[in-house]
Design a protein around this motif. Sequence first.
Motif, short mmCIF file in Angstrom:
data_model
loop_
_atom_site.label_atom_id
_atom_site.label_comp_id
_atom_site.label_asym_id
_atom_site.label_seq_id
_atom_site.Cartn_x
_atom_site.Cartn_y
_atom_site.Cartn_z
N ARG A 47 12.45 75.24 32.51
CA ARG A 47 13.06 74.23 31.63
C ARG A 47 14.59 74.35 31.67
NH1 ARG A 47 9.13 71.50 28.89
NH2 ARG A 47 7.20 72.59 28.43
N ARG A 48 15.10 75.55 31.67
CA ARG A 48 16.55 75.76 31.75
C ARG A 48 17.08 75.31 33.11
NH1 ARG A 48 20.06 80.81 32.92
NH2 ARG A 48 18.50 80.82 34.53
N HIS A 49 16.34 75.59 34.15
CA HIS A 49 16.71 75.20 35.52
C HIS A 49 16.80 73.67 35.63
CE1 HIS A 49 16.66 75.98 39.93
NE2 HIS A 49 16.03 74.82 39.98
N ILE A 50 15.82 72.98 35.08
CA ILE A 50 15.83 71.51 35.10
C ILE A 50 17.00 70.99 34.27
CG2 ILE A 50 14.56 69.46 34.30
CD1 ILE A 50 11.96 70.93 35.18
N TYR A 51 17.26 71.60 33.14
CA TYR A 51 18.41 71.21 32.31
C TYR A 51 19.70 71.32 33.11
CZ TYR A 51 22.09 71.59 28.80
OH TYR A 51 23.26 71.43 28.10
N GLU A 54 19.84 68.50 35.78
CA GLU A 54 20.00 67.14 35.28
C GLU A 54 21.33 66.92 34.57
OE1 GLU A 54 16.70 65.28 33.35
OE2 GLU A 54 15.31 65.87 34.95
N GLU A 55 21.81 67.91 33.87
CA GLU A 55 23.03 67.73 33.09
C GLU A 55 24.31 68.04 33.86
OE1 GLU A 55 23.26 66.39 30.03
OE2 GLU A 55 21.08 66.08 30.04
N PHE A 56 24.24 68.97 34.81
CA PHE A 56 25.47 69.42 35.46
C PHE A 56 25.50 69.21 36.98
CE2 PHE A 56 24.73 72.21 31.75
CZ PHE A 56 25.79 71.77 30.97
N LEU A 57 24.38 69.42 37.64
CA LEU A 57 24.36 69.35 39.10
C LEU A 57 24.19 67.93 39.62
CD1 LEU A 57 24.37 70.87 41.81
CD2 LEU A 57 21.89 71.13 41.55
N PHE A 58 23.23 67.21 39.09
CA PHE A 58 22.90 65.89 39.64
C PHE A 58 23.99 64.83 39.44
CE2 PHE A 58 17.98 66.53 39.50
CZ PHE A 58 18.07 67.50 40.48
N PRO A 59 24.68 64.77 38.29
CA PRO A 59 25.68 63.71 38.14
C PRO A 59 26.74 63.65 39.24
CG PRO A 59 25.13 64.59 35.99
CD PRO A 59 24.46 65.49 37.02
N PRO A 60 27.36 64.78 39.61
CA PRO A 60 28.35 64.66 40.70
C PRO A 60 27.72 64.34 42.05
CG PRO A 60 28.22 66.95 39.93
CD PRO A 60 27.39 66.12 39.01
N LEU A 61 26.50 64.79 42.26
CA LEU A 61 25.83 64.49 43.53
C LEU A 61 25.46 63.01 43.60
CD1 LEU A 61 23.53 67.62 43.97
CD2 LEU A 61 25.81 67.19 44.92
N LYS A 62 25.04 62.47 42.48
CA LYS A 62 24.73 61.04 42.39
C LYS A 62 26.00 60.22 42.64
CE LYS A 62 22.25 57.97 39.23
NZ LYS A 62 21.69 57.88 37.88
N TRP A 151 15.92 69.66 23.87
CA TRP A 151 16.26 68.90 25.06
C TRP A 151 15.02 68.66 25.91
CZ3 TRP A 151 16.01 69.24 30.35
CH2 TRP A 151 16.77 68.31 31.07
N VAL A 152 14.88 67.45 26.42
CA VAL A 152 13.75 67.07 27.27
C VAL A 152 14.31 66.38 28.50
CG1 VAL A 152 11.65 65.66 27.39
CG2 VAL A 152 12.23 66.83 25.27
N CYS A 153 13.71 66.63 29.65
CA CYS A 153 14.21 66.00 30.87
C CYS A 153 14.07 64.49 30.81
CB CYS A 153 13.51 66.58 32.10
SG CYS A 153 11.85 66.02 32.42
N SER A 154 14.84 63.82 31.62
CA SER A 154 14.97 62.35 31.52
C SER A 154 13.68 61.60 31.82
CB SER A 154 16.09 61.86 32.43
OG SER A 154 15.77 62.12 33.79
N ALA A 155 12.81 62.15 32.65
CA ALA A 155 11.60 61.43 33.04
C ALA A 155 10.33 61.97 32.37
CB ALA A 155 11.44 61.45 34.55
#
Length: 156
Positions: A47-51, A54-62, A151-155
């Motif tokens: 759960r922490r890994h997904i957080y 989704e919150e820090f790693l994916f936005p700049p990659l997107k 906190w819950v993942c986006s999907a």
Amino acid sequence: MESMTLGQALELEHRAIDGGIEAYIASLSGAATANAEPLLSALSGLRRHIYLEEEFLFPPLKAAGLMGPIFVMLREHGQLWRQMDTVEEQLADGADAAAMRNDCTNLLSLLDDHNSKEEPIIYTQADEILGTSASSELLAFLETGTTPEGWVCSAA
């Protein structure tokens, strides 16, 4: 973890999560009571890994153009999240060893499929796209960060 790249550290965390689930499954065989601690630790870590992703790693990659692969990762995070919920519910309800083995094996299968895409695509790009400062902050989060309560993942 300072001497590792972010991608290497995240892959190492994948192995630790898998190992916790596998240790729990192994404890289901022949023991009067299974040791749920490795499983609970693995679920919390996942759960922490997904957080973190989704919150820090994916936005700049997107923002750098990896929208398609990130969309796939987010969808799969939802599948993983729902399977973790199932595993936790079964554990809380005192499900028998066969049901727990089945649910945990299903989670491992989802993780294997997810990680086989995430590691060579997302993590390789993360190491190239993120600056040293951002990578260092995420490495530090891996050491001490926590998932915010509720906190819950986006999907999911």
